[in-house]
Scaffold this active site. Structure first.
Site, PDB file in Angstrom:
ATOM      1  N   SER A  98       0.886  -1.342   0.125  1.00 14.44           N
ATOM      2  CA  SER A  98      -0.044   0.004  -0.059  1.00 14.44           C
ATOM      3  C   SER A  98       0.870   1.320  -0.218  1.00 14.44           C
ATOM      4  O   SER A  98       1.717   1.295   0.623  1.00 14.44           O
ATOM      5  CB  SER A  98      -0.981   0.026   1.311  1.00 14.44           C
ATOM      6  OG  SER A  98      -1.598   1.268   1.150  1.00 14.44           O
ATOM      7  N   LYS A 133      -4.346  -6.780   3.536  1.00  9.61           N
ATOM      8  CA  LYS A 133      -4.327  -5.614   2.622  1.00  9.61           C
ATOM      9  C   LYS A 133      -5.738  -5.277   2.196  1.00  9.61           C
ATOM     10  O   LYS A 133      -6.101  -3.946   1.998  1.00  9.61           O
ATOM     11  CB  LYS A 133      -3.395  -5.993   1.371  1.00  9.61           C
ATOM     12  CG  LYS A 133      -3.547  -4.957   0.294  1.00  9.61           C
ATOM     13  CD  LYS A 133      -2.993  -3.544   0.753  1.00  9.61           C
ATOM     14  CE  LYS A 133      -3.376  -2.272  -0.258  1.00  9.61           C
ATOM     15  NZ  LYS A 133      -3.281  -2.350  -1.787  1.00  9.61           N
ATOM     16  N   HIS A 150      -7.382  -3.315   4.984  1.00  9.75           N
ATOM     17  CA  HIS A 150      -6.677  -2.187   4.879  1.00  9.75           C
ATOM     18  C   HIS A 150      -7.566  -1.119   3.920  1.00  9.75           C
ATOM     19  O   HIS A 150      -7.913   0.096   4.245  1.00  9.75           O
ATOM     20  CB  HIS A 150      -5.376  -2.118   4.374  1.00  9.75           C
ATOM     21  CG  HIS A 150      -4.592  -0.916   4.040  1.00  9.75           C
ATOM     22  ND1 HIS A 150      -4.956  -0.471   2.767  1.00  9.75           N
ATOM     23  CD2 HIS A 150      -3.793   0.227   4.537  1.00  9.75           C
ATOM     24  CE1 HIS A 150      -4.288   0.960   2.557  1.00  9.75           C
ATOM     25  NE2 HIS A 150      -3.630   1.151   3.591  1.00  9.75           N
ATOM     26  N   ASN A 151      -7.681  -1.791   2.634  1.00 15.54           N
ATOM     27  CA  ASN A 151      -8.610  -1.032   1.765  1.00 15.54           C
ATOM     28  C   ASN A 151      -9.979  -0.645   2.210  1.00 15.54           C
ATOM     29  O   ASN A 151     -10.493   0.401   1.648  1.00 15.54           O
ATOM     30  CB  ASN A 151      -8.525  -1.734   0.334  1.00 15.54           C
ATOM     31  CG  ASN A 151      -7.002  -1.584  -0.343  1.00 15.54           C
ATOM     32  OD1 ASN A 151      -6.073  -1.348   0.303  1.00 15.54           O
ATOM     33  ND2 ASN A 151      -6.936  -1.645  -1.708  1.00 15.54           N
ATOM     34  N   GLU A 193      -9.700   2.001   4.139  1.00 10.33           N
ATOM     35  CA  GLU A 193      -9.705   3.129   3.466  1.00 10.33           C
ATOM     36  C   GLU A 193     -10.960   3.633   2.709  1.00 10.33           C
ATOM     37  O   GLU A 193     -11.224   4.774   2.600  1.00 10.33           O
ATOM     38  CB  GLU A 193      -8.650   2.691   2.191  1.00 10.33           C
ATOM     39  CG  GLU A 193      -8.237   3.746   1.142  1.00 10.33           C
ATOM     40  CD  GLU A 193      -7.235   3.307  -0.009  1.00 10.33           C
ATOM     41  OE1 GLU A 193      -6.288   2.577   0.706  1.00 10.33           O
ATOM     42  OE2 GLU A 193      -7.605   3.092  -1.060  1.00 10.33           O
TER      43      GLU A 193
HETATM   44  N1  LIG Z   1      -2.456   1.737  -8.352  1.00 14.59           N
HETATM   45  C1  LIG Z   1      -2.378   1.555  -7.141  1.00 14.59           C
HETATM   46  O1  LIG Z   1      -2.252   2.769  -6.349  1.00 14.59           O
HETATM   47  C2  LIG Z   1      -1.979   0.199  -6.483  1.00 14.59           C
HETATM   48  C3  LIG Z   1      -1.818   0.339  -5.141  1.00 14.59           C
HETATM   49  C4  LIG Z   1      -1.598  -0.995  -4.225  1.00 14.59           C
HETATM   50  C5  LIG Z   1      -1.930  -2.336  -5.104  1.00 14.59           C
HETATM   51  N2  LIG Z   1      -1.951  -1.988  -6.494  1.00 14.59           N
HETATM   52  C6  LIG Z   1      -2.006  -3.381  -7.327  1.00 14.59           C
HETATM   53  O2  LIG Z   1      -1.062  -3.394  -7.928  1.00 14.59           O
HETATM   54  C7  LIG Z   1      -1.290  -4.314  -9.102  1.00 14.59           C
HETATM   55  C8  LIG Z   1      -0.932  -3.417 -10.238  1.00 14.59           C
HETATM   56  O3  LIG Z   1      -1.604  -2.214 -10.340  1.00 14.59           O
HETATM   57  P1  LIG Z   1      -1.189  -0.997 -11.089  1.00 14.59           P
HETATM   58  O4  LIG Z   1      -2.061   0.144 -10.902  1.00 14.59           O
HETATM   59  O5  LIG Z   1       0.287  -0.943 -11.633  1.00 14.59           O
HETATM   60  O6  LIG Z   1      -1.817  -1.537 -12.665  1.00 14.59           O
HETATM   61  P2  LIG Z   1      -1.807  -1.248 -14.374  1.00 14.59           P
HETATM   62  O7  LIG Z   1      -0.927   0.424 -14.215  1.00 14.59           O
HETATM   63  O8  LIG Z   1      -2.912  -1.189 -14.771  1.00 14.59           O
HETATM   64  O9  LIG Z   1      -0.669  -2.054 -14.958  1.00 14.59           O
HETATM   65  C9  LIG Z   1      -0.477  -3.371 -15.010  1.00 14.59           C
HETATM   66  C10 LIG Z   1       0.476  -3.969 -15.319  1.00 14.59           C
HETATM   67  O10 LIG Z   1      -0.075  -5.539 -15.411  1.00 14.59           O
HETATM   68  C11 LIG Z   1       0.303  -5.843 -16.940  1.00 14.59           C
HETATM   69  N3  LIG Z   1      -0.765  -6.710 -17.266  1.00 14.59           N
HETATM   70  C12 LIG Z   1      -2.157  -6.407 -17.316  1.00 14.59           C
HETATM   71  N4  LIG Z   1      -2.951  -7.626 -17.651  1.00 14.59           N
HETATM   72  C13 LIG Z   1      -1.809  -8.468 -18.093  1.00 14.59           C
HETATM   73  C14 LIG Z   1      -2.042  -9.968 -18.477  1.00 14.59           C
HETATM   74  N5  LIG Z   1      -3.187 -10.488 -18.643  1.00 14.59           N
HETATM   75  N6  LIG Z   1      -0.896 -10.773 -18.533  1.00 14.59           N
HETATM   76  C15 LIG Z   1       0.191 -10.066 -17.950  1.00 14.59           C
HETATM   77  N7  LIG Z   1       0.287  -8.818 -17.640  1.00 14.59           N
HETATM   78  C16 LIG Z   1      -0.539  -7.994 -17.589  1.00 14.59           C
HETATM   79  C17 LIG Z   1       0.531  -4.572 -17.818  1.00 14.59           C
HETATM   80  O11 LIG Z   1       1.242  -5.013 -18.847  1.00 14.59           O
HETATM   81  P3  LIG Z   1       1.194  -4.126 -20.225  1.00 14.59           P
HETATM   82  O12 LIG Z   1       1.954  -2.967 -20.242  1.00 14.59           O
HETATM   83  O13 LIG Z   1       1.575  -4.822 -21.307  1.00 14.59           O
HETATM   84  O14 LIG Z   1      -0.486  -3.605 -20.364  1.00 14.59           O
HETATM   85  C18 LIG Z   1       0.771  -3.781 -16.769  1.00 14.59           C
HETATM   86  O15 LIG Z   1       2.494  -3.746 -16.667  1.00 14.59           O
HETATM   87  C19 LIG Z   1      -2.814  -4.519  -9.073  1.00 14.59           C
HETATM   88  O16 LIG Z   1      -3.141  -5.875  -8.293  1.00 14.59           O
HETATM   89  C20 LIG Z   1      -3.430  -3.256  -8.188  1.00 14.59           C
HETATM   90  O17 LIG Z   1      -4.549  -3.841  -7.538  1.00 14.59           O
HETATM   91  C21 LIG Z   1      -2.301  -0.832  -7.082  1.00 14.59           C
END
Ligand SMILES: NC(=O)c1ccc[n+]([C@@H]2O[C@H](COP(=O)([O-])OP(=O)(O)OC[C@H]3O[C@@H](n4cnc5c(N)ncnc54)[C@H](OP(=O)(O)O)[C@@H]3O)[C@@H](O)[C@H]2O)c1
Length: 453
Positions: free
Chosen positions: A117, A171, A174-175, A178
């Protein structure tokens, strides 16, 4: 999130190989790595990634929850050697994490469910990290995890909180908290705007003042900043230009589903998830707003001190419900989780970090069920006793004026429910026995009984 986490790991001195489904993004990432490029290498495919690492390997996944995680595991697992580790650092439904841990263990591989987080900024410079895995796997990854985590007075905001799905469960909760925290703040903003006629900047200044007291927290701090921000193009307050339709990705909903399965009340979180759903039904709201009049009693402004105290009281209820849910999950899944440690690792790095968490860690550090309930801890009981009268006044006034405060009301309803020694479930039991012969316990005799209906 993935690229920021990779930069954080590299900056902490751990070399790593990165791979992304779209290789062009890997190339872009490496080109922008600047002084960290020595610690980073790229791979184009899962095969290249695995070949570039020495066993025992540790591979971190940072992709959307659900099918993408299963697809990545399916692509990697056949290439790995016994003892290699797959760390899912995204948000995940902890039921999936438990399944994956079992499946990978059968293949001689180790699964780590690691909740992270802190948003993009936290991932880069120090998130709060909630880990679920075996004690052995935790020992192996601990130096790296501690090095990249946020610190609170020197203590890394990271720990193993139990086996398999424990980290992702924490987590998720936590959300959920949030969601509740954000909804409570938004409701108070609504009372200031629609009850008191406050302009965004004026409300922002008030949140800024509150951020110096017991409400001091990341979410109140950013609320003050957001409300004080203008749209550069029009000069209007930015918040006035944003459509009032909230998104959600599922962690709030997961919290509720698990609370219901475990027989726990998470009503403040439920109110927040439901409020996002209502916000998304904009067409319905537009139509209903033309059909039903407001009560028209909008003359009395809300007392600002009452709003501050009400927010504090309701926030404590949301955290209390979250911690009780964690305690029940710990029992149900046999996790060796300390609630005080959860509060400690939320003190910095994560989105719900707040001045209250240090006191919560202290209050939850005792043993036994009474210590799992924040509301029974003397310091919080005192704070709640002092602030609930204001919560009551605010909820009453909002109801009279027709202003929606579902999460503030849910917090008050929960509080009044738990402080009532004699509840109204006597009638529920009588009704259940009447139509379904379910039986009931009596206060004056042992055993199960039926009524003379
Ligand atoms: N954003 C936040 O603030 C936050 C905070 C805590 C946790 N998270 C968690 O962290 C994770 C990633 O979140 P994010 O915000 O970084 O998402 P994101 O920006 O949408 O990034 C997604 C990544 O996953 C890849 N991807 C998507 N679908 C895929 C598939 N089917 N097979 C292989 N790769 C795939 C994408 O690749 P491409 O480049 O090829 O599209 C990209 O590298 C999620 O589980 C989210 O819930 C996010």
């Amino acid at each position: 999130m993935g690229s920021n986490l990779a930069l954080n790991i590299a900056a902490s001195g751990f070399p790593l190989v990165v791979q992304n489904r779209t290789h062009a993004r890997t190339e872009e990432f490496l080109a922008d790595a600047g002084p960290l490029e020595d610690k980073l290498a790229g791979a184009e495919t899962p095969n290249q990634l695995v070949a570039a690492l020495q066993p025992p390997r540790a591979i971190i996944l940072m992709v959307p929850a659900g099918a993408p995680v299963d697809q990545q595991i399916a692509a990697l697992a056949p290439l790995l050697s016994p003892g290699d580790m797959i760390i899912d650092a995204g948000n995940a439904d902890f039921n999936d994490t438990r399944r994956r841990a079992t499946e990978l263990a059968e293949a001689g591989l180790v699964h780590v469910g690691m909740g992270v987080s802190g948003g993009a900024e936290g991932a880069r410079h120090g998130p709060s990290i909630m880990v679920g895995t075996t004690p052995e796997a935790w020992q192996a990854i601990r130096p790296m995890v501690n090095a990249i985590a946020a610190r609170f007075r020197g203590d890394p905001c990271a720990d193993r909180l139990g086996g398999d799905g424990a980290g992702h469960f924490v987590k998720t909760v936590h959300n959920g908290i949030e969601y509740a925290d954000m909804q409570l703040i938004a409701e108070v903003w609504g009372l200031l705007r629609d009850g008191n006629g406050a302009a965004p900047a004026e409300a922002g200044r008030l949140f800024g003042e509150w951020n110096k007291g017991p409400l001091s927290s990341y979410l109140v701090e950013i609320t003050a900043t957001v409300l004080g921000t203008e749209d550069p193009a029009s000069g209007r307050p930015m918040v006035e230009l944003i459509l009032d339709r909230a998104g959600q990705k599922g962690t709030g909903r997961w919290t509720l589903i698990e609370a219901l399965k475990l027989g726990q009340s998470a009503t403040t979180i439920e109110a927040a998830v439901a409020a996002r759903a209502v916000s998304a039904q904009r067409e319905l709201r537009l139509e209903a707003s033309t059909r039903f009049d407001a009560p028209g009693d909008g003359a009395t402004p809300f007392d600002e001190d009452d709003l501050e105290a009400a927010l504090l009281a309701a926030k404590i209820m949301a955290y209390a419900q979250g911690f009780i849910l964690l305690a029940e999950a710990r029992r149900a899944f046999d996790w060796d989780m300390k609630l005080s440690r959860v509060a400690e690792i939320w003190r910095a790095g994560c989105i719900i970090r707040s001045a209250l968490l240090d006191g919560m860690a202290e209050a939850l550090s005792g043993k036994g069920p009474a210590h799992d309930n924040l509301l029974l801890a003397p310091s919080f009981a005192k704070m709640v006793g002092r602030t609930v009268p204001a919560l009551r006044r605010v909820v009453c006034q909002a109801a009279t004026q027709g202003l929606p405060v579902p999460a503030l009301s849910a917090a008050l309803g929960y509080f009044d429910g738990i402080r009532q020694a004699r509840g109204t479930a006597d009638l529920i039991q009588a009704q259940r026995d009447f139509f379904g012969e379910h039986g009931f316990e009596r206060i004056d005799r042992d055993g199960q009984h039926h009524g003379p209906w």
